[in-house]
Motif scaffolding. Structure first.
Motif, short mmCIF file in Angstrom:
data_model
loop_
_atom_site.label_atom_id
_atom_site.label_comp_id
_atom_site.label_asym_id
_atom_site.label_seq_id
_atom_site.Cartn_x
_atom_site.Cartn_y
_atom_site.Cartn_z
N THR A 50 0.81 -1.22 0.00
CA THR A 50 0.00 0.00 0.00
C THR A 50 0.84 1.27 0.00
O THR A 50 0.29 2.36 -0.21
N ALA A 51 2.15 1.15 0.23
CA ALA A 51 3.00 2.34 0.26
C ALA A 51 3.07 2.99 -1.12
O ALA A 51 2.99 2.31 -2.16
N ALA A 52 3.20 4.30 -1.15
CA ALA A 52 3.30 5.04 -2.41
C ALA A 52 4.57 4.64 -3.16
O ALA A 52 5.57 4.24 -2.55
N VAL A 53 4.52 4.76 -4.48
CA VAL A 53 5.69 4.45 -5.30
C VAL A 53 6.87 5.31 -4.89
O VAL A 53 8.02 4.85 -4.85
N ALA A 54 6.61 6.58 -4.54
CA ALA A 54 7.67 7.49 -4.12
C ALA A 54 8.35 7.00 -2.84
O ALA A 54 9.51 7.33 -2.57
N ASP A 55 7.62 6.19 -2.05
CA ASP A 55 8.18 5.64 -0.81
C ASP A 55 8.69 4.22 -1.00
O ASP A 55 8.96 3.51 -0.02
N GLY A 56 8.81 3.79 -2.25
CA GLY A 56 9.35 2.47 -2.54
C GLY A 56 8.32 1.36 -2.57
O GLY A 56 8.68 0.18 -2.72
N GLY A 57 7.03 1.69 -2.42
CA GLY A 57 6.00 0.66 -2.40
C GLY A 57 5.37 0.43 -3.76
O GLY A 57 5.82 0.97 -4.78
N LEU A 58 4.29 -0.36 -3.79
CA LEU A 58 3.59 -0.67 -5.04
C LEU A 58 2.37 0.19 -5.26
O LEU A 58 1.77 0.14 -6.33
#
Length: 493
Positions: A50-58
């Protein structure tokens, strides 16, 4: 899968491990590191999805992420069935555990690769590896003791301490690395843990004697070739189905998750139908299996709520909990360590309580207590969610209290259910019933993953209150029908 040791399966004499066979230390550490890798990865999985792409998530929506999490857990337990069959009929428990550990480690290493596809490919490998390792390592622990040895239960108690020790430590390490530094570094830490487990298992194999060295009921000659052919055909069919979905443009996360949920339920229905319609089991055994169907449904309903700790409750910990202590914001996944430490503390107390109560409290009543407590934990979560309405952050003690109630429920249902599984099993299916018990968790997690989608569309107080009250009502209904279920159990308490 039989836990009765074959003749000659005793490990060699020599040094002991807390007064038990030295081989127990090898299996203890293998299980501890396997649980370290499993719970370490699981603690950060939904947060990563659920993490944002900017935070390394999907940047996957919470609805889909919760469904992926539930289905992943379901597949882990579903694969215990073929994993036990492979050990019993083809390669034995010892090699199954070894190859399972290798595949699990490979899966975690794949997840450590910093790309989007690696997570799903890694989870597929972990599912396959856990199916080989999880049921068969318990069988090997049983092989260390004579059937009626007074040390047998104590040996399993020590072994299960390894499970919870690994589950307690894992989120503290993988959670810090994943949330504070890099998600894939957290997955990599889980890979290193499983590697330690495999290495010490290989180095300690001399302590195992003949335990798990041979299949319990090996397939030979034409039967073996026929079985391997069927496995090959089934594998090709699965790959072909995946290719069709891909070419048709239907190969999406949600499609795969929904399909696997349906498969889990159908396998379970088919398994029960096969047993209940078998003319070789007696009327008494069939009656007991009818009672077991109710216990199974109660257990699946329990896990539907309980295993949302790593999905819905984990997201709540990340988004709506005040985790600041002295200027340091601890990772949300650290709260996943609360459950295992409470089990370590509570398990001896629960065992003493059930021993003292004896047959005065029946198995269906204990299941009902588990369901009611599980429901009350979600009612409490509804209050916590209500306190967080408007963006306020709530104390993490809310979640600690919720987990404490859930653990009390688990200790009322889970070990009791395992015992009931062995007692209610028809003689013909005695070795397969442990796999059937795992299916209760698989069904609960699969359906729970779909139910958890609602947490993204309903208000959280309504979501938690609805399913919390539903579990309480089901538990009270179980109390009302305790007498009828006990009659079906035909003399089994």
């Amino acid at each position: 899968m039989s836990s009765d040791a074959p003749v000659g399966a005793r490990p060699p004499a020599g040094k002991t491990f807390f007064g038990h066979p030295r081989a127990l230390s090898t299996l203890f550490l293998t299980e501890m590191w396997e649980r370290f890798s499993f719970y370490g990865m699981r603690a950060i999985l939904v947060l990563y999805l659920t993490a944002a792409v900017a935070d390394g998530g999907l940047d996957l929506g919470e609805s889909s992420a919760n469904a992926v999490y539930g289905t992943y857990n379901a597949m882990v337990y579903l694969m215990a069935l073929p994993g036990g069959w492979v050990a019993d009929r083809l390669i034995g428990a010892r090699r199954s555990v070894l190859w399972g550990g290798v595949v699990i480690a490979a899966g975690h290493y794949v997840m450590a690769i910093p790309t989007g596809w690696s997570v799903f490919a890694g989870m597929a490998l972990i599912v396959l590896g856990t199916g080989l390792l999880k049921p068969n390592i318990s069988t090997m622990v049983g092989d260390l003791y004579e059937r009626d040895s007074p040390r047998r239960d104590a040996g399993f108690s020590i072994f299960y301490m390894g499970i919870n020790l690994g589950a307690f430590i894992a989120p503290l390490i993988t959670g810090f690395l994943g949330e504070k530094i890099n998600w894939h570094l957290g997955f990599g830490a889980a890979a290193v843990g499983m590697t330690f487990g495999v290495l010490q298992y290989v180095l300690g194999r001399r302590n195992l004697g003949d335990a798990g060295a041979r299949p319990a009921d090996p397939l030979l000659g034409a039967d073996r070739r026929r079985a391997l052919t069927r496995v090959g055909v089934a594998s090709v069919m699965v790959l072909a189905a995946g290719l069709v979905l891909l070419l048709a443009g239907w190969f999406t996360v949600d499609t795969v998750v929904n399909l696997l949920t349906v498969v889990t339920v159908l396998v379970t229905v088919g398994y029960f139908a096969r047993i209940l319609t078998d003319r070789e089991i007696s009327d008494t055994e069939r009656s007991r299996m009818k009672a077991y169907v109710w216990l199974f449904l109660f257990a699946a309903s329990f896990w539907l709520i309980y295993d949302q700790a790593g999905s819905v409750l984990n997201i709540f910990a990340a988004d709506r909990t005040d985790r600041s202590v002295g200027g340091f914001t601890f990772p949300a996944s650290w709260l996943q360590s609360v459950n295992p430490i409470l089990i370590i503390i509570g398990a001896p107390l629960a065992a003493a309580l059930w021993l003292k109560l004896g047959h005065r409290v029946s198995t269906p009543t204990k299941f009902a207590v588990g369901l009611v407590l599980n429901g009350l934990s979600f009612v409490l979560m509804a209050a916590a969610a209500r306190a967080a309405v408007g963006g306020d952050l709530v104390s993490p003690l809310w979640l600690v209290a919720v987990y404490a109630i859930q653990v009390a429920g688990e200790l009322s249902l889970s070990p009791v259910g395992l015992s009931a599984t062995t007692k209610l099993a028809p003689v013909k299916y005695a070795s397969q019933m442990l796999g059937l018990w795992f299916l209760a968790t698989a069904v609960g997690d699969a359906i729970g993953g779909q139910v958890a989608r609602l947490a993204d569309t309903w208000s959280q107080p309504v979501y938690f209150l609805t399913f919390g009250l539903a579990s309480v009502v089901l538990g009270l209904a179980a109390v009302m029908f305790t007498r009828q279920i006990r009659q079906l159990m035909a003399g089994i308490h």
